[in-house]
Enzyme design. Structure first.
Site, short mmCIF file in Angstrom:
data_model
loop_
_atom_site.label_atom_id
_atom_site.label_comp_id
_atom_site.label_asym_id
_atom_site.label_seq_id
_atom_site.Cartn_x
_atom_site.Cartn_y
_atom_site.Cartn_z
N ASN A 158 0.80 -1.22 0.00
CA ASN A 158 0.00 0.00 0.00
C ASN A 158 0.83 1.27 0.00
O ASN A 158 0.36 2.31 -0.44
CB ASN A 158 -0.96 0.01 1.20
CG ASN A 158 -0.30 -0.44 2.48
OD1 ASN A 158 0.23 -1.54 2.57
ND2 ASN A 158 -0.32 0.42 3.47
N CYS A 332 -3.71 4.54 7.54
CA CYS A 332 -3.96 3.94 8.85
C CYS A 332 -2.88 4.30 9.84
O CYS A 332 -3.08 4.23 11.04
CB CYS A 332 -4.04 2.43 8.72
SG CYS A 332 -5.07 1.95 7.35
N1 PLP Z 1 -4.54 -4.24 3.49
C1 PLP Z 1 -4.02 -3.29 2.71
C2 PLP Z 1 -2.83 -3.59 1.87
C3 PLP Z 1 -4.57 -2.01 2.71
O1 PLP Z 1 -4.02 -1.06 1.94
C4 PLP Z 1 -5.69 -1.74 3.53
C5 PLP Z 1 -6.27 -0.39 3.59
O2 PLP Z 1 -5.63 0.59 3.31
C6 PLP Z 1 -6.21 -2.79 4.31
C7 PLP Z 1 -5.62 -4.03 4.27
C8 PLP Z 1 -7.41 -2.58 5.17
O3 PLP Z 1 -8.56 -2.55 4.39
P1 PLP Z 1 -9.92 -1.89 4.93
O4 PLP Z 1 -9.71 -0.41 4.89
O5 PLP Z 1 -10.97 -2.35 3.98
O6 PLP Z 1 -10.13 -2.41 6.31
#
Ligand code: PLP
Length: 401
Positions: A158, A332
């Site tokens: 991400n 996050c």
């Molecule tokens: N995994 C990855 C690689 C992400 O980029 C994200 C969110 O940015 C997530 C998991 C979490 O997803 P969600 O926002 O649907 O909980």
């Protein structure tokens, strides 16, 4: 809709954090908030109408992914999918062993789950990455032990957009009799994702990353694999995941996935061209800049730069004042001033990692957005370097040579 329009000086370059809901997706969802509001588990006609919509959506998603409808489990999104895959296998396989392998650049959803499992006596091996953010299959081979129960490596990162050799990694895991999960949250809708070709046993994705609604996702679980349940309650999802089904969101996700897959090549080329032009212009016009990640094995939308001698947060806030939305680290973890664990794992110095910014393009952005953003980056980086003690020191060092 054009979230990238610059008339009001608002340029959205944070599509890896989330995307706007496509108008066609919203249109499909709307009746399920009002006229067709039944609980999909109710036995009356209102319920049947919703149940049919959920069933049709599940079949549509399964057809697109070339898997069975019974292998699709609706979740609240990527975080839940990752938690479920990891903790579900950990619990179900604990008699076989308590060793799990993942990479050191996973999303917080995986990292936090691993930390929690470690506190409960599981042993986690974090595979390193090279300077471009790639996991080495040879490292996985070495890390597997007789008590390894799961390997989980993300398909695309991400922060830097690196696409991992998941197929190869999965083959190694399977050769050793170990299950494989991949977090495909960033990859789904951006690059071709074939569950069959990858060979994975479990795969997580989330609708809000491909112009679908937030709070809905899928955990694909191959037939025959039985992770322990994560959320228990009613009999939804064939008793595997309790909670009243979010019917409009399920319908929206199916439509969003259909649109994303049908238009994948077109959007890929369009977004990649914007990103490549942006990268070329920034590298040409801003000195002391590092393009983080792999140039080839990379998501089309992602550009991650480290601007030496300045703080990523300052650049982010200044760009925001100019209407440009981007991100320092993942959404996050923003709010924390810790440098990104991904960039540190790739070997960046703390100061360099601190000066990093992620720009992620989307299908509504335009070339004018690119031009406006490059102009503002040049202006802001110059302004911030002019007051940066680190830059002053660096220039002093240059003079002293
Ligand atoms: N995994 C990855 C690689 C992400 O980029 C994200 C969110 O940015 C997530 C998991 C979490 O997803 P969600 O926002 O649907 O909980």
């Amino acid at each position: 809709m054009n979230t990238g329009a610059i008339q009001n000086k608002r340029v959205y370059l944070d599509h890896s954090a989330t995307t706007p809901v496509d108008d066609a997706v919203l249109h499909e969802m709307l009746p399920y908030f009002t006229q067709k509001f039944g609980n999909a588990n109710s036995v009356h006609a209102f319920g049947n109408e919703s149940a049919l919509a959920v069933d049709t959506s599940r079949r549509k998603i399964a057809r697109i992914l070339d898997v069975k409808p019974t292998e699709i489990y609706f979740t609240s999104g990527g975080t839940e999918g990752d938690n479920w895959a990891l903790k579900g296998v950990a619990e179900a396989k604990k008699e076989k062993g308590k060793h799990i392998i993942t990479s050191c650049i996973e999303h917080a959803a995986m990292m936090s789950s691993c930390k929690q499992l470690a506190a409960k006596g599981y042993e986690i091996t974090y595979l390193p990455v090279n300077s471009r953010g790639l996991v080495s299959p040879a490292d996985l081979e070495k890390a597997i032990r007789p008590d390894t129960i799961l390997v989980s490596v993300m398909l695309a990162n991400n922060e830097v957009g690196t696409v991992q050799p998941v197929r190869e990694l999965c083959e190694i895991a399977h050769r050793n009799g170990v299950l494989f999960h991949t977090d495909a949250v960033q990859a789904m809708g951006s690059i071709p994702v074939s569950v069959k070709e990858l060979g994975v046993d479990m795969l997580t994705f989330s609708a809000h990353k491909f112009y679908g609604p937030k709070g809905i996702g899928v955990l694909y679980i191959k037939s025959g694999i039985k992770p322990e349940k994560l959320i228990i309650g009613g009999h939804q999802e064939r008793t595997m995941r309790g909670g009243t089904t979010n019917v409009p969101a399920v319908v929206g996700m199916a439509k969003a996935l259909e649109l994303a897959v049908n238009n994948l090549q077109k959007n890929y080329d369009y977004v990649k061209n914007l990103r490549d032009t942006f990268v070329e212009r920034v590298e040409k016009s801003v000195p002391y800049v590092l393009y983080n990640g792999d140039r080839e094995s990379r998501l089309p939308q992602n550009a991650n730069f480290s601007f030496e001698f300045i703080e990523g947060e300052s650049l982010l806030l200044n760009l925001d004042l100019n209407g440009i939305a981007c991100s320092s680290g993942s959404a996050c973890s923003s709010g924390s001033l810790e440098p990104s664990h991904v960039l540190l794992a790739m070997g960046l110095k703390h100061e360099t990692a601190h000066g990093s910014i992620r720009f992620t393009f989307g299908k509504y952005n335009t070339m004018q957005d690119v031009e406006y953003t490059v102009e503002k980056i040049i202006e802001t980086v110059n302004k911030l370097r002019a007051i940066s003690p680190l830059f002053a020191e660096f220039k002093g060092e240059i003079k002293n040579v």
